[in-house]
Scaffold this motif. Structure first.
Motif, mmCIF file in Angstrom:
data_model
loop_
_atom_site.group_PDB
_atom_site.id
_atom_site.type_symbol
_atom_site.label_atom_id
_atom_site.label_comp_id
_atom_site.label_asym_id
_atom_site.label_seq_id
_atom_site.Cartn_x
_atom_site.Cartn_y
_atom_site.Cartn_z
ATOM 1 N N ASP B 2 -58.523 1.384 10.460
ATOM 2 C CA ASP B 2 -59.832 1.897 10.116
ATOM 3 C C ASP B 2 -60.030 3.240 10.807
ATOM 4 O O ASP B 2 -60.839 3.391 11.701
ATOM 5 C CB ASP B 2 -60.892 0.878 10.555
ATOM 6 C CG ASP B 2 -62.278 1.296 10.153
ATOM 7 O OD1 ASP B 2 -63.214 0.882 10.832
ATOM 8 O OD2 ASP B 2 -62.417 2.054 9.191
ATOM 9 N N SER B 4 -61.273 6.801 11.546
ATOM 10 C CA SER B 4 -62.487 7.515 11.218
ATOM 11 C C SER B 4 -62.109 8.651 10.279
ATOM 12 O O SER B 4 -61.260 9.484 10.603
ATOM 13 C CB SER B 4 -63.099 8.054 12.508
ATOM 14 O OG SER B 4 -64.461 7.835 12.506
ATOM 15 N N THR B 6 -63.952 11.095 8.860
ATOM 16 C CA THR B 6 -64.555 12.420 8.924
ATOM 17 C C THR B 6 -64.554 12.948 10.344
ATOM 18 O O THR B 6 -65.560 12.891 11.037
ATOM 19 C CB THR B 6 -66.006 12.349 8.419
ATOM 20 O OG1 THR B 6 -66.629 11.275 9.115
ATOM 21 C CG2 THR B 6 -66.066 12.114 6.935
ATOM 22 N N GLY B 11 -66.774 18.022 16.087
ATOM 23 C CA GLY B 11 -66.739 16.698 16.703
ATOM 24 C C GLY B 11 -65.606 16.603 17.714
ATOM 25 O O GLY B 11 -65.746 16.015 18.783
ATOM 26 N N ASP B 263 -58.789 8.809 26.678
ATOM 27 C CA ASP B 263 -59.872 7.849 26.505
ATOM 28 C C ASP B 263 -60.888 8.358 25.485
ATOM 29 O O ASP B 263 -61.180 7.700 24.489
ATOM 30 C CB ASP B 263 -60.550 7.607 27.858
ATOM 31 C CG ASP B 263 -61.550 6.481 27.803
ATOM 32 O OD1 ASP B 263 -61.190 5.428 27.265
ATOM 33 O OD2 ASP B 263 -62.678 6.661 28.284
ATOM 34 N N ILE B 267 -61.463 7.201 21.424
ATOM 35 C CA ILE B 267 -62.737 6.689 20.922
ATOM 36 C C ILE B 267 -63.108 7.368 19.611
ATOM 37 O O ILE B 267 -63.633 6.753 18.693
ATOM 38 C CB ILE B 267 -63.844 6.896 21.978
ATOM 39 C CG1 ILE B 267 -63.601 5.961 23.157
ATOM 40 C CG2 ILE B 267 -65.214 6.655 21.385
ATOM 41 C CD1 ILE B 267 -64.394 6.299 24.377
ATOM 42 N N LEU B 268 -62.794 8.659 19.508
ATOM 43 C CA LEU B 268 -63.128 9.393 18.283
ATOM 44 C C LEU B 268 -62.200 8.987 17.142
ATOM 45 O O LEU B 268 -62.624 8.785 16.012
ATOM 46 C CB LEU B 268 -63.021 10.897 18.540
ATOM 47 C CG LEU B 268 -63.432 11.782 17.372
ATOM 48 C CD1 LEU B 268 -64.922 11.682 17.127
ATOM 49 C CD2 LEU B 268 -63.053 13.234 17.640
ATOM 50 N N PRO B 271 -61.995 4.098 17.063
ATOM 51 C CA PRO B 271 -62.952 3.496 18.004
ATOM 52 C C PRO B 271 -62.794 1.996 18.193
ATOM 53 O O PRO B 271 -63.159 1.460 19.229
ATOM 54 C CB PRO B 271 -64.316 3.823 17.384
ATOM 55 C CG PRO B 271 -64.046 4.180 15.983
ATOM 56 C CD PRO B 271 -62.661 4.724 15.919
ATOM 57 N N GLN B 272 -62.236 1.326 17.179
ATOM 58 C CA GLN B 272 -62.149 -0.126 17.281
ATOM 59 C C GLN B 272 -61.162 -0.571 18.359
ATOM 60 O O GLN B 272 -61.321 -1.610 18.972
ATOM 61 C CB GLN B 272 -61.686 -0.681 15.947
ATOM 62 C CG GLN B 272 -62.600 -1.746 15.430
ATOM 63 C CD GLN B 272 -62.208 -2.163 14.046
ATOM 64 O OE1 GLN B 272 -61.784 -1.330 13.232
ATOM 65 N NE2 GLN B 272 -62.340 -3.433 13.764
ATOM 66 N N SER B 274 -60.028 1.592 20.901
ATOM 67 C CA SER B 274 -59.925 2.711 21.833
ATOM 68 C C SER B 274 -59.553 2.285 23.240
ATOM 69 O O SER B 274 -59.015 3.078 23.998
ATOM 70 C CB SER B 274 -61.241 3.461 21.860
ATOM 71 O OG SER B 274 -62.261 2.585 22.265
ATOM 72 N N ILE B 275 -59.813 1.020 23.583
ATOM 73 C CA ILE B 275 -59.532 0.554 24.945
ATOM 74 C C ILE B 275 -58.064 0.761 25.289
ATOM 75 O O ILE B 275 -57.708 1.039 26.431
ATOM 76 C CB ILE B 275 -59.904 -0.942 25.080
ATOM 77 C CG1 ILE B 275 -61.393 -1.134 24.888
ATOM 78 C CG2 ILE B 275 -59.474 -1.489 26.423
ATOM 79 C CD1 ILE B 275 -61.834 -2.575 24.842
#
Lengths: 406, 298
Positions: B2, B4, B6, B11, B263, B267-268, B271-272, B274-275
């Motif tokens: 999934d 991102s 855009t 950003g 990190d 996340i960008l 994000p799901q 990102s850990i």
């Protein structure tokens, strides 16, 4: 020599008298074993529960107790750990001879103790564990829940959010059971009520994540209509802080279950963001009934702070215990459990009933929006909408299905 | 999968700067850890607790001085020195007596110190969450070119180079720094030329703890100040020190940059999950450079 013998005799006499009176005394009280997290960050919630419990207990004892017996309690710290919670529960049953168990804020501990309660035939009242499995799939006749569960949160949030014009959602939360359970419940119910909602993406962070700024900026660049934040306990405060610092709340509407609760808003003072949508089961300023005002005054007089939802849970727990024993007519675990099922009491927020099928306390949910209001040095909820308990309860059919699937 | 879809340039830049500001905090704290590790040869497990102490002290001083901006600035200025003072007392009264013991004893001592700090914090401040507002001038965010930067993060960003230059100056231009560097290489020799190694150790320990306190005071306005904040940080700080090279302060800088940026970028991008990103990078770095990216002083 003779003096010695007499002295010895007296000592024996006192010892026997002591033991005897101890036995009598034990029979004259109803002892509650409370297991909760009294160390680390969750302890502020646990202490609110305990103070609420004490408030109701003192009133009960001042009024002559239950069936002529005093209500008393002992506490054990589970340190948020399952093994410790379970050993404490065993110790309370075997050595302290408690009549029933109460606790805890950790869902996993609650489930483990519930299992033990089932085996030992001892009633267990869950105070703050929010997993819907406690009274759902893993429920039984000896386990009761005094707070809202993740299913109820999901239903309430879905009902409230469906009335708003948002379509594209983003979900973000704590990467552990509570976070996922809340997010799933909200999303599943929302999709049922409003099928055209879309999920743009998700962010999951580790429990105890200190800084949410990078998560927020990444969500901002995705531009959803609204964000569902599924974070509990310690995470709520830094999240709201980061939301204020980044101006997140002004750009994208946020829904977070406990956002409007006193436990979240009080530590933030006036630095909490405005306009955050939240659900809660209790506000000390709503509903404005004489019963609620009396409860708030009593609590403030005793502990010099406003009562939170936790305080209400503690108050309800003690009150339900008293009423159930009175209804049962004697101190017996089986009859107590049977009496508590379906029991109604008059609480600060109106009549509250324990569910017939699942032993889940049927609480109303209040959806509000954070706002600065003169007179308070922290934000409170405004535009409060009450979602009545009958819209939130799990049906007998659903319970049966969940328990069969297990 | 999934991803991102855009991700705009603005950003990306925004996320990069946020990551940099996070790296700043990580650098400040882990450079202190690295300094102590390099010179005293002790992994100071209590470093995170001193960071927590810094945050709590900043909060208390700020609320004591009074609400508003001055309270925070006074707290930020005094808290690291208070932490340094506590560490000086601990070092002189207890720690300095253990230097000739074996290594494990020293490690155990820092572990005990961590537990003591945690309970002391609980006894003094209780278990309620605390929160401190950033000073008024640094509240809210600046927007430019369609991007948005929280002002406080920009402030942190500007502090990074200041601390880095200060540390460089301290270790390369001052006498104590030079002695400390020498002691890191060969402590017996430093003692043999007539330098009081014990006091060198004390000063390095205090400087390291000062940095932990500074880090704690700096993060106070961005998160909630609670009992758990020590162990989240100490884990990350140790990872940074390990990938940077044990005891190498510049390694800590490099490690902090890598950790903070992967990190925020993770996340960008994804994000799901990102850990995983920063830890995956740590693993990759250690596969290729098992002793750390820069030269370890050990």
């Amino acid at each position: 020599m003779k003096k010695g013998v007499i002295a010895l005799l007296f000592v024996c006499l006192f010892a026997i008298a002591g033991i005897w009176s101890g036995v009598v005394y034990a029979a004259e009280e109803i002892k509650v074993g409370i297991i909760d997290t009294y160390s680390g960050p969750p302890s502020s919630y646990a202490l609110d529960v305990l103070d609420g419990f004490k408030l109701a207990m003192n009133k009960i004892n001042a009024g002559g107790g239950i069936l002529g017996k005093r209500l008393s309690y002992v506490t054990r710290d589970d340190k948020f750990k399952v093994d410790l919670g379970l050993t404490s529960a065993k110790e309370l049953i075997m050595r302290e001879n408690v009549n029933l168990l109460v606790g805890t804020i950790n869902s996993a501990v609650s489930l483990a103790v519930s299992d033990l309660a089932k085996k030992e035939n001892i009633p267990f009242i869950v105070t703050y564990g929010k997993s819907s499995n406690i009274t759902g799939a893993k429920g039984h006749k000896f386990v009761f829940s005094m707070n809202e569960n993740t299913e109820m949160i999901g239903k309430a949030a879905a009902i409230g959010l469906a009335k708003r014009p948002f379509v594209k959602y983003w979900i973000a939360g704590d990467d552990y059971e509570y976070g996922h359970a809340v997010a799933d419940a909200v999303w599943n119910h929302l999709k049922k009520i409003k099928p055209d909602v879309q999920l743009m993406g998700q962010s999951w962070w580790k429990v105890g994540e200190p800084d949410f700024t990078p998560y927020i900026t990444s969500i901002l660049s995705a531009k959803p209509d609204a964000v569902i934040v599924a974070t509990g306990g310690a995470g709520c405060i830094p999240f709201l802080k980061a939301a204020k610092n980044t101006g997140f709340n002004e750009k994208i509407p946020i829904y977070m279950h406990t956002a409007t609760e006193l436990s979240t808003l009080r530590p933030l003072g006036l630095d909490a963001p405005e306009g955050v949508i939240g659900t809660a089961n209790y506000y000390f300023y709503y509903p404005e009934t004489p019963e609620n005002k009396a409860f708030v005054d009593e609590f403030r007089k005793a502990y010099d702070r406003y009562p939170s939802f936790g305080s209400l849970i503690g108050w309800c727990t003690a009150s339900f215990i008293a009423e159930a024993y009175k209804k049962a007519g004697k101190v017996d675990a089986e009859q107590f459990a049977a009496a508590l099922t379906g029991l109604t009491i008059n609480s600060p927020i109106g009549n509250l009933t324990v569910g017939q099928f699942d032993n889940q306390l049927m609480l109303p949910m209040f959806m509000g929006v954070t706002k600065k209001v003169p007179g308070y040095d922290f934000l409170i909820a405004s535009d409060i909408v009450t979602i009545p308990p009958n819209e939130l309860i799990t049906t007998a059919e659903e319970i049966r299905k969940a328990r069969e699937q297990k | 999968m999934d991803f991102s879809s855009t991700i705009s340039a603005s950003g990306l830049i925004q996320q990069f700067l946020i990551g940099l500001s996070r790296s700043t905090i990580l650098f400040i704290v882990s450079s202190g850890l690295s300094l102590v590790l390099g010179v005293l040869r002790i992994p100071n497990v209590a470093h995170g607790s001193l960071y927590m102490l810094g945050a709590f002290l900043c909060y208390s001083i700020a609320t004591l001085v009074g609400a508003g901006s001055t309270g925070f600035w006074v707290g930020l200025a005094l808290a690291p020195f208070c932490v340094a003072f506590v560490s000086l007392v601990v070092e002189r009264a207890l720690f300095s007596r253990l230097y000739d013991r074996e290594h494990l004893m020293l490690l155990l001592f820092t572990f005990a110190l961590m537990l003591l700090c945690r309970d002391a914090v609980k006894m003094i401040w209780g278990s309620e969450y605390r929160s401190l507002a950033p000073p008024e001038a640094l509240q809210g965010s600046l927007s430019a070119f369609g991007m948005m930067f929280p002002k406080y993060n920009l402030f942190l960003l500007s502090l990074g180079p200041v601390v880095a230059i200060g540390l460089w100056f301290l270790t390369h231009k001052t006498k104590i720094g030079k002695i400390a560097r020498a002691a890191a290489v060969d402590r017996d020799m430093v003692g043999a030329v007539g330098i009081n190694v014990s006091w060198v150790f004390a000063s390095v320990f205090v400087i390291g703890c000062f940095l932990a306190g500074l880090g704690g005071a700096l993060v106070a306005p961005t998160q909630n100040i609670n009992q758990g904040m020590d162990h989240t940080l100490i884990m990350e700080a140790f990872l940074i020190v390990i990938i940077g090279g044990l005891g190498n302060v510049w390694g800590a800088l490099l490690g902090a940059l890598i950790f903070g940026l992967t990190d925020s970028m993770g996340i960008l991008v994804w994000p799901q999950f990102s850990i995983v990103f920063p830890y995956a990078v740590v693993v990759i770095a250690l596969i290729f450079r098992p002793k750390g990216l820069l030269k370890a002083t050990w």
